[in-house]
Design a protein around this motif. Sequence first.
Motif, PDB file in Angstrom:
ATOM      1  N   PRO A 129     -15.364   6.674   6.035  1.00 27.21           N
ATOM      2  CA  PRO A 129     -14.091   6.803   6.753  1.00 27.21           C
ATOM      3  C   PRO A 129     -12.975   7.219   5.791  1.00 27.21           C
ATOM      4  N   LEU A 130     -12.140   8.134   6.220  1.00 22.52           N
ATOM      5  CA  LEU A 130     -11.009   8.591   5.420  1.00 22.52           C
ATOM      6  C   LEU A 130      -9.717   8.157   6.087  1.00 22.52           C
ATOM      7  N   TYR A 131      -8.769   7.701   5.275  1.00 22.87           N
ATOM      8  CA  TYR A 131      -7.508   7.173   5.800  1.00 22.87           C
ATOM      9  C   TYR A 131      -6.327   7.884   5.159  1.00 22.87           C
ATOM     10  N   ARG A 132      -5.216   7.839   5.854  1.00 22.41           N
ATOM     11  CA  ARG A 132      -3.936   8.280   5.290  1.00 22.41           C
ATOM     12  C   ARG A 132      -2.990   7.108   5.385  1.00 22.41           C
ATOM     13  N   GLY A 133      -3.099   6.209   4.426  1.00 23.47           N
ATOM     14  CA  GLY A 133      -2.283   5.004   4.457  1.00 23.47           C
ATOM     15  C   GLY A 133      -2.827   3.999   5.444  1.00 23.47           C
ATOM     16  N   PRO A 134      -2.071   2.946   5.724  1.00 22.27           N
ATOM     17  CA  PRO A 134      -2.506   1.915   6.668  1.00 22.27           C
ATOM     18  C   PRO A 134      -2.689   2.488   8.066  1.00 22.27           C
ATOM     19  N   GLY A 135      -3.552   1.879   8.819  1.00 20.51           N
ATOM     20  CA  GLY A 135      -3.770   2.315  10.194  1.00 20.51           C
ATOM     21  C   GLY A 135      -5.163   2.840  10.412  1.00 20.51           C
ATOM     22  N   ARG A 136      -5.333   3.578  11.513  1.00 18.00           N
ATOM     23  CA  ARG A 136      -6.651   4.038  11.895  1.00 18.00           C
ATOM     24  C   ARG A 136      -7.110   5.182  10.995  1.00 18.00           C
ATOM     25  N   ASN A 190     -10.275   5.320   1.295  1.00 14.44           N
ATOM     26  CA  ASN A 190     -10.199   3.994   1.903  1.00 14.44           C
ATOM     27  C   ASN A 190      -8.782   3.760   2.395  1.00 14.44           C
ATOM     28  N   VAL A 191      -8.605   2.634   3.044  1.00 13.15           N
ATOM     29  CA  VAL A 191      -7.327   2.397   3.702  1.00 13.15           C
ATOM     30  C   VAL A 191      -6.167   2.305   2.718  1.00 13.15           C
ATOM     31  N   GLU A 192      -6.425   1.845   1.475  1.00 14.35           N
ATOM     32  CA  GLU A 192      -5.319   1.721   0.523  1.00 14.35           C
ATOM     33  C   GLU A 192      -5.065   3.008  -0.251  1.00 14.35           C
ATOM     34  N   GLY A 193      -5.914   4.023  -0.081  1.00 19.12           N
ATOM     35  CA  GLY A 193      -5.690   5.297  -0.746  1.00 19.12           C
ATOM     36  C   GLY A 193      -5.675   5.164  -2.255  1.00 19.12           C
ATOM     37  N   ALA A 194      -4.621   5.707  -2.885  1.00 11.48           N
ATOM     38  CA  ALA A 194      -4.509   5.683  -4.347  1.00 11.48           C
ATOM     39  C   ALA A 194      -3.803   4.435  -4.859  1.00 11.48           C
ATOM     40  N   ILE A 223       0.837  -1.197   0.000  1.00 15.75           N
ATOM     41  CA  ILE A 223       0.000   0.000   0.000  1.00 15.75           C
ATOM     42  C   ILE A 223       0.876   1.253   0.000  1.00 15.75           C
ATOM     43  N   ALA A 224       1.894   1.247   0.843  1.00 16.06           N
ATOM     44  CA  ALA A 224       2.800   2.393   0.912  1.00 16.06           C
ATOM     45  C   ALA A 224       3.515   2.596  -0.427  1.00 16.06           C
ATOM     46  N   GLU A 225       3.955   1.487  -1.033  1.00 15.08           N
ATOM     47  CA  GLU A 225       4.630   1.578  -2.331  1.00 15.08           C
ATOM     48  C   GLU A 225       3.680   2.095  -3.405  1.00 15.08           C
ATOM     49  N   GLY A 226       2.430   1.621  -3.399  1.00 20.56           N
ATOM     50  CA  GLY A 226       1.456   2.073  -4.382  1.00 20.56           C
ATOM     51  C   GLY A 226       1.163   3.554  -4.272  1.00 20.56           C
ATOM     52  N   ASN A 227       1.064   4.060  -3.064  1.00 18.52           N
ATOM     53  CA  ASN A 227       0.812   5.488  -2.876  1.00 18.52           C
ATOM     54  C   ASN A 227       2.032   6.318  -3.250  1.00 18.52           C
ATOM     55  N   ARG A 228       3.221   5.775  -2.978  1.00 15.98           N
ATOM     56  CA  ARG A 228       4.435   6.486  -3.394  1.00 15.98           C
ATOM     57  C   ARG A 228       4.489   6.581  -4.917  1.00 15.98           C
ATOM     58  N   ARG A 229       4.178   5.475  -5.597  1.00 11.15           N
ATOM     59  CA  ARG A 229       4.171   5.481  -7.054  1.00 11.15           C
ATOM     60  C   ARG A 229       3.137   6.465  -7.593  1.00 11.15           C
ATOM     61  N   ALA A 230       1.964   6.532  -6.949  1.00  7.73           N
ATOM     62  CA  ALA A 230       0.937   7.478  -7.383  1.00  7.73           C
ATOM     63  C   ALA A 230       1.438   8.912  -7.256  1.00  7.73           C
ATOM     64  N   ASP A 231       2.127   9.216  -6.169  1.00 11.35           N
ATOM     65  CA  ASP A 231       2.696  10.554  -5.982  1.00 11.35           C
ATOM     66  C   ASP A 231       3.716  10.885  -7.062  1.00 11.35           C
ATOM     67  N   ASP A 232       4.452   9.852  -7.518  1.00 13.47           N
ATOM     68  CA  ASP A 232       5.496  10.052  -8.528  1.00 13.47           C
ATOM     69  C   ASP A 232       4.997   9.815  -9.956  1.00 13.47           C
ATOM     70  N   SER A 233       3.661   9.620 -10.117  1.00 17.75           N
ATOM     71  CA  SER A 233       3.046   9.394 -11.442  1.00 17.75           C
ATOM     72  C   SER A 233       3.625   8.172 -12.150  1.00 17.75           C
ATOM     73  N   VAL A 234       3.831   7.106 -11.385  1.00 17.14           N
ATOM     74  CA  VAL A 234       4.308   5.845 -11.956  1.00 17.14           C
ATOM     75  C   VAL A 234       3.090   4.952 -12.203  1.00 17.14           C
ATOM     76  N   PRO A 235       2.903   4.438 -13.438  1.00 15.13           N
ATOM     77  CA  PRO A 235       1.723   3.620 -13.718  1.00 15.13           C
ATOM     78  C   PRO A 235       1.858   2.214 -13.116  1.00 15.13           C
TER      79      PRO A 235
END
Length: 513
Positions: free
Chosen positions: A387-394, A203-207, A179-191
Amino acid sequence: MVGIFDGFEGYRVVGDDEKRGALTSALVAVDANVLLNLYRYNSRTTNDLLAIFEKLGNRLVVPYQAVLEFHRNRLKAIGNPEQATNDARAALDKSRQSAVRALDAWSKKVALNESELQDMCASLDRVFHSLQEAIDRAAPDLIHPSTPADTDSVLGKLAELLNGKVLARPDDERWNDLIAEGNRRADDSVPPGYMDSDKVDQNVEGAAGDFLVYIQACEEAARRQMDLLIVTNDEKEDWWWRRGVDLIGPRQEMVKEFFDLTGRHLFLMRPRDLLVYSDALDVQVNPGSAEDAGASRTDIDESGEWTQEAVDKLLERLRAEGRRDLADVILEAARQGGTIDRDAVYVLCDYSEDRLLRGFTRPTARITADLQAEKLIPASVAPMLTPLYRGPGRLHAVRIPPEVTEILGLRASPILADASSRDVESQNVEVEAVGKYKPLTDYLDALDTDSVRMTFGKVEDIIGDALAPSARRHLPYWYSVQNSLGKAISAAGFKSRGVRIDAESVEFYRPKV
């Protein structure tokens, strides 16, 4: 020496023969939107696609994230077939009346014999009656949001077909890393999937949703040492190598990434492509199925909206069930523009710090389902509490739909507003001292002065118990009239001001009337 495509595998455009070959030999991973659209196609197209999936046998897989998104969005995909049927009938009747009026006006201008006009109108009625009968015959077979799982024909076929073909969710540590890697890739515009950055807090997985589907499919293909064919309805440029409106193939970065990982080839198809190349699997499909699968369905994707009546009923039922806390959260979220953060929820609802918010949205979801069954709102409305999330967790916040914010905005009371603007009576809050804080009410009520400053420790001495942890962490806690402490202070006719968390002191004052 190397060839022209060595290191540039993603720039090689494949032809129809290679696509047919991939369909017969590659691992085929299906995305959630493909499964969801089985509810949106006509029955012929749905059955043709299911026949193709069945022919794939053990080469068919569905990543865990795709199944998760399927279950999240299934009811929305089903939509409201009853309303659609009624709308179609009403539109046909309106068209029939317009046609009759046109014939009547025309007949007067050409001096048509009355009997001829009646014959033409009768023929017109037969045509429209036949169309309405066809609609009515189809309607009983439609799946509704309230259709039980064991009688949902699409769900039943998928359950049988995908048994043993859903890729398991990795362990928590690995899943959170992905999940963290996927969101990092989204920030860097990596498909793939970086164009879903607007989903970062939904959701918990974000982008990371598309990446989770993609990477799990890639890893399974690597494990089996097979080429990979991903089937998706997504046509955005974060999946496809595009030239104008033409979809050439997967993004070059994805092709190279998969090749570097496996030494194999990556293919991308839409459901329409599966139907076009179905002859490679010796599956005969209806010629119209590919056209149906390729049709735009943006109208179906539109969400329904909450009405004032439905919002009022939901709030009323929450209060009747003793869940005034959730009703207050909705009102405060509306006052704050649609979103309320986690800390504000705890302060507003007087929750203890060790309380979890697991299942927090279930009561509103259940009442929403009841309102949908009562036909007060469409099946496609957004959840009342998301519910809104910022990455994994609460979760870090809760959001209400925009139209609910607009409906409630003008009458949402400033529950957590500045102390200087508070007025208990204007909020229509019935205040009474309850629980362990009643001694504080008695103490303040007996004062012969209009203000008193005391330490948090002094307050604890008066009540004979410890303050709630929120009192030492959240300034708004002292100004809320919704929690037990605030009710006790207000019951004595006092308010709080000048709260200093660092010095652990507060002033109680009696407002001048």
